[in-house]
Design an enzyme around this catalytic site. Structure first.
Site, PDB file in Angstrom:
ATOM      1  N   GLY A  12       0.791  -1.232   0.000  1.00 34.95           N
ATOM      2  CA  GLY A  12       0.000   0.000   0.000  1.00 34.95           C
ATOM      3  C   GLY A  12       0.818   1.274   0.000  1.00 34.95           C
ATOM      4  N   ASN A  14       1.541   3.047  -2.530  1.00 35.96           N
ATOM      5  CA  ASN A  14       0.849   4.007  -3.412  1.00 35.96           C
ATOM      6  C   ASN A  14      -0.350   4.634  -2.707  1.00 35.96           C
ATOM      7  OD1 ASN A  14       2.087   4.351  -6.076  1.00 35.96           O
ATOM      8  ND2 ASN A  14       1.924   2.115  -6.166  1.00 35.96           N
ATOM      9  N   ILE A  92      -7.822  -8.870 -11.429  1.00 40.50           N
ATOM     10  CA  ILE A  92      -8.340  -8.271 -12.662  1.00 40.50           C
ATOM     11  C   ILE A  92      -9.854  -8.138 -12.529  1.00 40.50           C
ATOM     12  CG2 ILE A  92      -8.672  -8.661 -15.144  1.00 40.50           C
ATOM     13  CD1 ILE A  92      -5.850  -9.914 -15.134  1.00 40.50           C
ATOM     14  N   LEU A  93     -10.362  -6.941 -12.774  1.00 39.71           N
ATOM     15  CA  LEU A  93     -11.811  -6.722 -12.639  1.00 39.71           C
ATOM     16  C   LEU A  93     -12.524  -7.181 -13.914  1.00 39.71           C
ATOM     17  CD1 LEU A  93     -11.651  -3.179 -11.006  1.00 39.71           C
ATOM     18  CD2 LEU A  93     -12.310  -5.307  -9.866  1.00 39.71           C
ATOM     19  N   HIS A 109       0.381   1.045 -13.165  1.00 45.18           N
ATOM     20  CA  HIS A 109       1.115  -0.145 -13.560  1.00 45.18           C
ATOM     21  C   HIS A 109       2.605   0.201 -13.632  1.00 45.18           C
ATOM     22  CE1 HIS A 109       1.753  -4.047 -15.338  1.00 45.18           C
ATOM     23  NE2 HIS A 109       2.574  -3.463 -16.181  1.00 45.18           N
TER      24      HIS A 109
HETATM   25  C1  GAR Z   1       3.157  -1.153  -7.470  1.00 45.04           C
HETATM   26  O1  GAR Z   1       4.398  -1.214  -8.065  1.00 45.04           O
HETATM   27  C2  GAR Z   1       2.059  -1.133  -8.492  1.00 45.04           C
HETATM   28  O2  GAR Z   1       2.377  -0.384  -9.632  1.00 45.04           O
HETATM   29  C3  GAR Z   1       1.970  -2.601  -8.831  1.00 45.04           C
HETATM   30  O3  GAR Z   1       2.064  -3.230  -7.582  1.00 45.04           O
HETATM   31  C4  GAR Z   1       2.876  -2.457  -6.714  1.00 45.04           C
HETATM   32  C5  GAR Z   1       2.102  -2.213  -5.425  1.00 45.04           C
HETATM   33  O4  GAR Z   1       2.840  -1.491  -4.495  1.00 45.04           O
HETATM   34  N1  GAR Z   1       0.741  -2.918  -9.513  1.00 45.04           N
HETATM   35  C6  GAR Z   1       0.649  -3.881 -10.438  1.00 45.04           C
HETATM   36  O5  GAR Z   1       1.578  -4.572 -10.783  1.00 45.04           O
HETATM   37  C7  GAR Z   1      -0.753  -4.051 -11.051  1.00 45.04           C
HETATM   38  N2  GAR Z   1      -0.679  -4.799 -12.266  1.00 45.04           N
HETATM   39  P1  GAR Z   1       2.142  -0.838  -3.228  1.00 45.04           P
HETATM   40  O6  GAR Z   1       1.213  -1.878  -2.615  1.00 45.04           O
HETATM   41  O7  GAR Z   1       3.259  -0.471  -2.318  1.00 45.04           O
HETATM   42  O8  GAR Z   1       1.370   0.368  -3.695  1.00 45.04           O
END
Ligand code: GAR
Length: 421
Positions: A12, A14, A92-93, A109
């Site tokens: 989390g 992001n 995936i939704l 992404h």
């Molecule tokens: C991030 O790098 C995000 O871009 C990726 O997962 C990570 C989550 O990090 N998402 C994907 O690969 C979706 N296809 P976080 O939980 O620290 O935000």
């Protein structure tokens, strides 16, 4: 202010970037109201808890995709976000979910889409593939979500150079997160939310009634829109019908007891290079005055608000010419006139009511000046999102016209809740 929900599955970071942006004031048009995690052990849940944000777990493992998505839709009904942000959401939704969900959906992404994306490319796997292929650059992309994984329209993308030290997927992931993702995600969310705000009614407006938008597209094509909403059976029985280059209103069923003089009128009339749009028979007054060489203002000064006690509905009117447009509202508080030059991508919206108080059957008239409203170049996008903005319990009809640069030829769109025979 747009309410957003953030979907997570793991750490989390992001989500944290969005919380920080909210706390430091750079998310001006967004407010995180709900976090949904597909995993009960996600650290993202603790981050939500620390920030006092409501969080729910939807256990995909236990429920399976269909039941999990149904549960998410149910949960979203209670928080009603207008935007969903997938921030490290490892599911995936389905197409069905995307269609049923009332909100726009965006995703971050960790690659430079179209590289290293789609099914199988998620989390560390993306960075592994980037390193295996000895790429010189990588980055991240924020995009709209459609039924194709990582396939929707790109909103924002940023690249970074890969250093020698980025020699494991985990190290590369950390630098992409810090240098790129945590920077572009809040920016993209702010951008999308400011766009949603620019073509939405203020939240306090629960019943705009009848409304007019005049303005022009980003490339300078002049446009107008007119919508009607209704509460009574007769008012709801109306349809818009094209009548040459003008617009007419018809009734699908007549009620002899009901005085329909206030709801049947010509909302759009054309006089030479003047396009007249109004919510009543003042269209004809303006048309007649123009034919006698008089003005929009002179015509409307002979008129007042409608005599429909106890509401005394305002009369709203607009006129467009090749050089600019005017709007007017005649309400109890007075007669008001506004004049504008065309500004690329900008329209003005004026509508009859501000609020509807159902338990008192009371309608409050429009407050203040016409509101700026964003006009996109794409006629379908604009008209469909305006139609969706109108509460489905009350909307009746919408007409949108985009002129070509010549201000003569046009394309239009017409929406009616009633079937047209
Ligand atoms: C991030 O790098 C995000 O871009 C990726 O997962 C990570 C989550 O990090 N998402 C994907 O690969 C979706 N296809 P976080 O939980 O620290 O935000």
């Amino acid at each position: 202010m747009i309410d957003i929900a953030v979907f997570v599955s793991g750490n989390g970071s992001n989500l944290q970037a969005l919380i920080d942006a909210q706390n430091y004031g750079s998310l001006k048009h967004a407010r995180i109201v709900h976090v949904i995690s597909s995993n009960k052990n996600a650290y993202a849940l603790e981050r939500a808890d620390m920030a006092n944000i409501r969080a729910d777990v939807v256990d995909y493992k236990k429920l399976g995709q269909a039941a999990a998505e149904a549960k998410i839709l149910k949960l979203l009904k209670t928080s009603n976000p207008k935007l969903i942000v997938l921030a490290g959401f490892m599911k995936i939704l389905s197409k069905d979910f995307i269609e049923k969900c009332n909100a726009k959906i965006i995703n971050i992404h960790p690659s430079l889409i179209p590289k290293y994306c789609g099914k199988g490319y998620y989390g560390l796997k993306v960075h592994e593939a980037v390193l295996d292929n000895h790429e010189e650059y990588t980055g991240a992309t924020v995009h709209y979500v459609n039924e194709i994984p990582d396939g929707g329209q790109i909103i924002m993308q940023k690249q970074m150079k890969i250093w020698e030290q980025d020699n494991t997927p985990a190290k590369l992931q950390k630098r992409v997160l810090e240098l790129v993702e945590h920077k572009i995600l809040p920016k993209a969310v702010e951008l999308v939310c400011s766009q949603i705000c620019a073509n939405a009614f203020p939240k306090a407006v629960n019943y705009p009634g009848r409304g007019i938008i005049t303005g022009c597209t980003p490339s300078g094509r002049k446009m107008f829109a007119y919508f009607i909403m209704g509460r009574s059976q007769t008012s709801k029985a109306r349809i818009f019908e094209r009548s040459g280059n003008e617009l007419a209103i018809k009734l699908t069923k007549q009620d002899p007891k009901f005085d329909s003089s206030l709801i049947l009128y010509r909302p759009v009339r054309i006089f030479g290079e003047n396009v007249i749009v109004t919510n009543g028979d003042q269209t004809d007054t303006i048309y007649d005055f123009l034919s006698e060489g008089k003005t929009f203002e002179e015509a409307l000064r002979t008129r007042t608000y409608e005599p429909d006690a106890p509401h005394y509905t305002p009369r709203i009117s607009a006129i467009m010419t090749p050089s600019g447009y005017k709007q007017s509202i005649l309400k109890m508080a007075g007669k008001y006139f506004y004049e504008y030059e065309y500004k690329p991508g900008v329209g003005h919206l004026i509508h009859t009511y501000e609020r509807f108080y159902p338990s008192r059957d009371e309608l409050q008239s429009f407050i203040g000046e016409p509101r700026e409203f964003a006009v996109s170049e794409d006629l379908d996008l604009f008209s469909e999102s305006l139609w969706k903005e109108l509460n489905e319990n009350y909307r009746v009809a919408l007409y949108v016209r985009y002129y070509e640069q010549d201000f003569v030829n046009y394309q239009d769109r017409l929406f009616n809740i009633n079937e047209v025979n």
